[in-house]
Structures are given as C-alpha cells and as structure tokens.
Write a protein that holds these residues in place. Sequence first.
Motif, PDB file in Angstrom:
ATOM      1  N   PHE A 337       1.583 -63.769 -10.566  1.00 49.17           N
ATOM      2  CA  PHE A 337       2.746 -63.851 -10.414  1.00 49.17           C
ATOM      3  C   PHE A 337       3.317 -63.466 -10.874  1.00 49.17           C
ATOM      4  CE2 PHE A 337       0.846 -66.646  -6.374  1.00 49.17           C
ATOM      5  CZ  PHE A 337       1.802 -66.790  -6.048  1.00 49.17           C
ATOM      6  N   THR A 338       2.783 -63.388 -12.396  1.00 45.30           N
ATOM      7  CA  THR A 338       3.689 -62.890 -13.791  1.00 45.30           C
ATOM      8  C   THR A 338       3.469 -61.300 -13.478  1.00 45.30           C
ATOM      9  OG1 THR A 338       1.882 -62.812 -15.401  1.00 45.30           O
ATOM     10  CG2 THR A 338       3.793 -65.087 -14.805  1.00 45.30           C
ATOM     11  N   GLY A 339       2.303 -60.638 -12.987  1.00 48.37           N
ATOM     12  CA  GLY A 339       2.559 -59.267 -13.279  1.00 48.37           C
ATOM     13  C   GLY A 339       3.013 -58.043 -11.973  1.00 48.37           C
ATOM     14  N   ALA A 340       1.598 -58.825 -10.999  1.00 40.46           N
ATOM     15  CA  ALA A 340       1.742 -58.156  -9.873  1.00 40.46           C
ATOM     16  C   ALA A 340       3.096 -58.312  -9.102  1.00 40.46           C
ATOM     17  CB  ALA A 340       0.185 -57.662  -8.855  1.00 40.46           C
ATOM     18  N   LEU A 341       3.219 -59.729  -9.346  1.00 43.97           N
ATOM     19  CA  LEU A 341       4.202 -60.035  -7.861  1.00 43.97           C
ATOM     20  C   LEU A 341       5.112 -60.727  -8.604  1.00 43.97           C
ATOM     21  CD1 LEU A 341       1.265 -62.183  -4.993  1.00 43.97           C
ATOM     22  CD2 LEU A 341       3.085 -60.027  -4.878  1.00 43.97           C
ATOM     23  N   ASP A 342       5.793 -60.165  -9.523  1.00 42.98           N
ATOM     24  CA  ASP A 342       6.963 -60.052 -10.757  1.00 42.98           C
ATOM     25  C   ASP A 342       8.400 -60.018  -9.620  1.00 42.98           C
ATOM     26  OD1 ASP A 342       7.805 -60.642 -13.218  1.00 42.98           O
ATOM     27  OD2 ASP A 342       9.499 -59.749 -12.815  1.00 42.98           O
ATOM     28  N   ASN A 343       8.526 -58.833  -9.121  1.00 42.75           N
ATOM     29  CA  ASN A 343       9.303 -59.173  -8.271  1.00 42.75           C
ATOM     30  C   ASN A 343      10.410 -59.934  -6.983  1.00 42.75           C
ATOM     31  OD1 ASN A 343      10.726 -56.757  -9.426  1.00 42.75           O
ATOM     32  ND2 ASN A 343       9.319 -54.573  -8.526  1.00 42.75           N
ATOM     33  N   MET A 344       8.699 -60.756  -6.397  1.00 43.76           N
ATOM     34  CA  MET A 344       9.018 -61.311  -5.723  1.00 43.76           C
ATOM     35  C   MET A 344       9.999 -62.371  -5.935  1.00 43.76           C
ATOM     36  SD  MET A 344       5.576 -63.718  -3.291  1.00 43.76           S
ATOM     37  CE  MET A 344       5.760 -64.711  -4.911  1.00 43.76           C
ATOM     38  N   VAL A 345       9.841 -62.971  -7.293  1.00 48.29           N
ATOM     39  CA  VAL A 345      10.503 -63.865  -7.516  1.00 48.29           C
ATOM     40  C   VAL A 345      11.773 -63.173  -8.485  1.00 48.29           C
ATOM     41  CG1 VAL A 345      10.386 -65.796  -9.897  1.00 48.29           C
ATOM     42  CG2 VAL A 345       8.000 -65.351  -8.983  1.00 48.29           C
ATOM     43  N   ARG A 346      11.599 -62.517  -8.803  1.00 49.61           N
ATOM     44  CA  ARG A 346      12.705 -61.251  -9.579  1.00 49.61           C
ATOM     45  C   ARG A 346      13.796 -61.471  -8.886  1.00 49.61           C
ATOM     46  NH1 ARG A 346      13.238 -59.205 -14.377  1.00 49.61           N
ATOM     47  NH2 ARG A 346      11.525 -59.121 -14.403  1.00 49.61           N
ATOM     48  N   GLN A 347      13.655 -60.858  -7.869  1.00 52.03           N
ATOM     49  CA  GLN A 347      14.638 -60.384  -6.440  1.00 52.03           C
ATOM     50  C   GLN A 347      16.015 -60.562  -5.756  1.00 52.03           C
ATOM     51  OE1 GLN A 347      12.693 -57.776  -4.262  1.00 52.03           O
ATOM     52  NE2 GLN A 347      12.136 -56.340  -5.190  1.00 52.03           N
ATOM     53  N   PRO A 348      15.545 -62.745  -5.375  1.00 53.45           N
ATOM     54  CA  PRO A 348      15.780 -63.960  -5.021  1.00 53.45           C
ATOM     55  C   PRO A 348      16.929 -64.246  -6.230  1.00 53.45           C
ATOM     56  CG  PRO A 348      13.636 -64.077  -4.474  1.00 53.45           C
ATOM     57  CD  PRO A 348      13.772 -62.656  -5.527  1.00 53.45           C
ATOM     58  N   LEU A 349      16.161 -64.108  -7.519  1.00 54.45           N
ATOM     59  CA  LEU A 349      16.993 -64.836  -8.706  1.00 54.45           C
ATOM     60  C   LEU A 349      18.006 -64.153  -8.384  1.00 54.45           C
ATOM     61  CD1 LEU A 349      14.308 -66.139 -10.560  1.00 54.45           C
ATOM     62  CD2 LEU A 349      15.596 -67.584 -10.297  1.00 54.45           C
ATOM     63  N   GLU A 350      17.919 -62.295  -8.740  1.00 54.35           N
ATOM     64  CA  GLU A 350      19.229 -61.194  -8.945  1.00 54.35           C
ATOM     65  C   GLU A 350      20.568 -61.505  -7.840  1.00 54.35           C
ATOM     66  OE1 GLU A 350      16.977 -57.559  -9.161  1.00 54.35           O
ATOM     67  OE2 GLU A 350      16.747 -57.787 -11.365  1.00 54.35           O
ATOM     68  N   ALA A 351      19.700 -61.892  -6.887  1.00 54.20           N
ATOM     69  CA  ALA A 351      20.389 -61.683  -5.554  1.00 54.20           C
ATOM     70  C   ALA A 351      21.372 -63.435  -5.740  1.00 54.20           C
ATOM     71  CB  ALA A 351      19.658 -62.077  -4.009  1.00 54.20           C
ATOM     72  N   VAL A 352      20.772 -64.689  -6.886  1.00 53.99           N
ATOM     73  CA  VAL A 352      21.572 -65.952  -6.845  1.00 53.99           C
ATOM     74  C   VAL A 352      22.467 -65.443  -7.624  1.00 53.99           C
ATOM     75  CG1 VAL A 352      21.056 -67.976  -7.686  1.00 53.99           C
ATOM     76  CG2 VAL A 352      19.856 -67.291  -6.213  1.00 53.99           C
ATOM     77  N   PHE A 353      22.146 -65.041  -9.324  1.00 52.96           N
ATOM     78  CA  PHE A 353      23.241 -64.466  -9.490  1.00 52.96           C
ATOM     79  C   PHE A 353      24.323 -63.547  -9.098  1.00 52.96           C
ATOM     80  CE2 PHE A 353      19.652 -66.132 -12.527  1.00 52.96           C
ATOM     81  CZ  PHE A 353      20.734 -67.172 -13.264  1.00 52.96           C
ATOM     82  N   LEU A 354      23.724 -62.959  -8.541  1.00 59.28           N
ATOM     83  CA  LEU A 354      24.633 -61.466  -7.787  1.00 59.28           C
ATOM     84  C   LEU A 354      25.961 -62.412  -7.685  1.00 59.28           C
ATOM     85  CD1 LEU A 354      26.103 -58.765  -8.300  1.00 59.28           C
ATOM     86  CD2 LEU A 354      24.272 -58.435  -5.705  1.00 59.28           C
ATOM     87  N   ARG A 355      25.447 -63.091  -6.527  1.00 62.82           N
ATOM     88  CA  ARG A 355      26.676 -64.121  -5.386  1.00 62.82           C
ATOM     89  C   ARG A 355      27.151 -64.644  -6.558  1.00 62.82           C
ATOM     90  NH1 ARG A 355      22.795 -66.309  -3.175  1.00 62.82           N
ATOM     91  NH2 ARG A 355      22.781 -64.529  -1.208  1.00 62.82           N
ATOM     92  N   LEU A 356      26.567 -65.251  -7.582  1.00 64.81           N
ATOM     93  CA  LEU A 356      27.475 -66.209  -9.030  1.00 64.81           C
ATOM     94  C   LEU A 356      28.836 -65.328  -9.488  1.00 64.81           C
ATOM     95  CD1 LEU A 356      24.594 -68.701 -10.161  1.00 64.81           C
ATOM     96  CD2 LEU A 356      26.657 -69.156  -8.531  1.00 64.81           C
ATOM     97  N   ARG A 357      28.102 -63.700  -9.504  1.00 64.87           N
ATOM     98  CA  ARG A 357      29.400 -63.550 -10.372  1.00 64.87           C
ATOM     99  C   ARG A 357      30.496 -62.846  -9.456  1.00 64.87           C
ATOM    100  NH1 ARG A 357      26.481 -58.226 -13.084  1.00 64.87           N
ATOM    101  NH2 ARG A 357      25.711 -60.010 -14.591  1.00 64.87           N
ATOM    102  N   ARG A 358      29.737 -63.141  -8.560  1.00 66.82           N
ATOM    103  CA  ARG A 358      30.999 -62.578  -7.354  1.00 66.82           C
ATOM    104  C   ARG A 358      31.759 -63.839  -7.221  1.00 66.82           C
ATOM    105  NH1 ARG A 358      27.036 -59.016  -2.636  1.00 66.82           N
ATOM    106  NH2 ARG A 358      27.320 -57.315  -3.966  1.00 66.82           N
ATOM    107  N   ARG A 359      31.053 -65.352  -7.227  1.00 63.55           N
ATOM    108  CA  ARG A 359      32.615 -65.638  -6.899  1.00 63.55           C
ATOM    109  C   ARG A 359      33.130 -66.124  -7.834  1.00 63.55           C
ATOM    110  NH1 ARG A 359      28.003 -70.902  -3.815  1.00 63.55           N
ATOM    111  NH2 ARG A 359      27.844 -70.037  -2.020  1.00 63.55           N
ATOM    112  N   GLY A 360      32.468 -66.242  -9.205  1.00 64.63           N
ATOM    113  CA  GLY A 360      33.246 -66.144 -10.252  1.00 64.63           C
ATOM    114  C   GLY A 360      34.653 -65.054 -10.089  1.00 64.63           C
TER     115      GLY A 360
END
Length: 360
Positions: A337-360
Amino acid sequence: MPKWADVLLVPLFSLLIAFAISALVILAIGEDPVEALVIMVRGSLGSTYGWGYTLYYTTNFLLTGLAVAIAFQARLFNIGGEGQALIGGLGVALVCLFIPWPNWWTAMIAAILASAAFGALWAAIPAFLQAKRGSHIVITTIMFNFIAASVMNYMLSHVLRPPTAMDPATARFDDVLRLPRLHDILGLVGIEFSRSGPANIMLFVALLFCGLAYMLMWRTRLGFEIRAFGQSEPAAHYAGISGVKIIMVAMLISGALAGTMAVNSVMGGPQRLVLNAVEGAGFIGIAVALMGRSHPIGIIAPALLFGFLYQGGGELAIETTIPREMIIVIQALVIMFTGALDNMVRQPLEAVFLRLRRRG
C-alpha cells in the motif's frame, strides 16, 4: 495536495488500510486482532527489554532504508541492499577475527570502514554495468543478492568456520569488541535499561548517518547534482552533470550504507558472523525508504515502525497460535500500500484537497 499531507496523510492512510486488512486476516484464522495488537505493543514497546530489541531492528532498517533512499534520489532502485549487507558482514568478520584490537571503539571504527568498503565495492559492479553498459540496476542488484548469499555460504562453510564447529558461522569475537549497549550508555546518566536488549551504540551512529546524509543531499553540490539527475536525466546532462559519475557515486554511497548495517547485526548482535545475519533487512529497507519519501530524516519513523513489527511479531508468535509468518503478511501489505498502491490512497486525498481549495 499540500506537502505535509503527502508526507503524513498518504503513509498514514496506507498504514491504516494495511492494518485493517491484516485484522481481517487474523479474524479469518480465528484469532482476536485487538488482542494481537495489544500483545505486539506490550512486547515491543511495553518494557525496556522490548525497546532494546525494537531499537536493535530499527538500527538495521535505518541503515538499509537510508541506502535505498540515497540511491533513489538519483532514480536508481537499489534492491541489492541484502547482498551488500551480507558482504559488509564479511568485512566486519575479517576485521574482528584477524586484527587484535585494544578496545571496542577502535574496532568499531575499523569495522564501519571495512563494512562500508565491502558494501560499496559490491554495489560498484551493478553501478558500472548500469552506467557503462546500460544493464538495468534493478535486475543486476537482485542477481547480486543471490551471488552474495552463495559467497557467504562458501566462506562460512569452508573458510571461516572453526574446525570443531558444525554450524556455518565464524568463531565468536573477543569480548573486548562487544559494543556498548543502551544499558551501558543510558546508565551513565542514571537511566535504567534492560541488560538483555541488543540495541547498542550503532543506533546513534545510524542516526548520525541520517543527519550527514541530509547535509550531503541538501547542503552540498554533489547532493544537488544527485537530486537533479534523479529529477531529469536529460536536463542534468544539459547542465553538464555526468551521468556516469552520479550513478557510480550514488550507488557507492548506497552500498556503503547497506554494508555498514552489518556492524550492528554482527558486532552488536551475536558477536560472530552467521549465515543469516541480515535477516531480510535489506528488503525491508526498500519499504522504509518508500514510506519515508526517500528523505534521510523521513525514514526514521518508518524504520521504528518496522522495528516494532519485527519485535512485536516475535512476541505474537510466542504468546498466541498466530504464526510469525503473519507478520510477513502485514509487512507485505504495508509495502504494497505504501509502494505499489500508493496512488490508490493519493488520488482520493488529492480530490478531497482540490474540492476544499475550490470551496475556499
């Protein structure tokens, strides 16, 4: 995504997912995952005895993780830390067996230099093949792990094994070469610590190397060249940075650090060179470097985590019917999960921060 989120949240969520799946596996074999966690925490962190072993394993993972991290800064995936540490152990054994030393600290300095030289020389061959012949560093370093294991097997079975011994190992080193353990060091300032724990002065040496590696990578011209080459090889060539030089230097440093791990596992542990002295630390170093984002300071927490898993796993195997191999499963999940599947965690978090930035 903010830098702090990439450094903290992505590894944290990856760990939580890995532990959640591990809990399901423990449930599937009929054991209580909460009780298993309590046993692991108590066995590795609940006493100075447990801390002694946890920090001993942590020292190994600090050095192998740092080795992988330095190479990866140049985008060189050094998977040969296991073999480099094995050959480094050979350097430690030769220094300790055949040279009379008056005290432990002169022997330790010599062992560090010898293990670093042996590890660097073992890493230099794949580095040369990559720099001059285009042979992929991943393939060659994996192959050299097996060659190192065969060399070690021969040396311990036919060359360094005492005539009266049956097991493939060297004779024990002189007692004067025993490295000071945390009990001895902390006792100087009035702190009680278990005599049984093998954690020793090499823990502080490993932390010192982390600090020196940080200074090298972010405060020197060579470090800048290594990072520039890792970010863009064509741009580095355009700027006049020699690719052959960077590949060789980065791999030599990486191999030296991996080889130095043997000082802890040979002088600081059984005080003799045994066949399985590395115990897989070279491969765990890859996960440590990935979790620490290949940063010399960032690898400290992941190294401690895997030290906890190693020691806690041993206690778990003793006190329950859960096999020790279960800890290998947990480690594999963490690596996955920290190596091969790193993007599986990263992409949802990026989407959350992008949504928060747009609201701000």
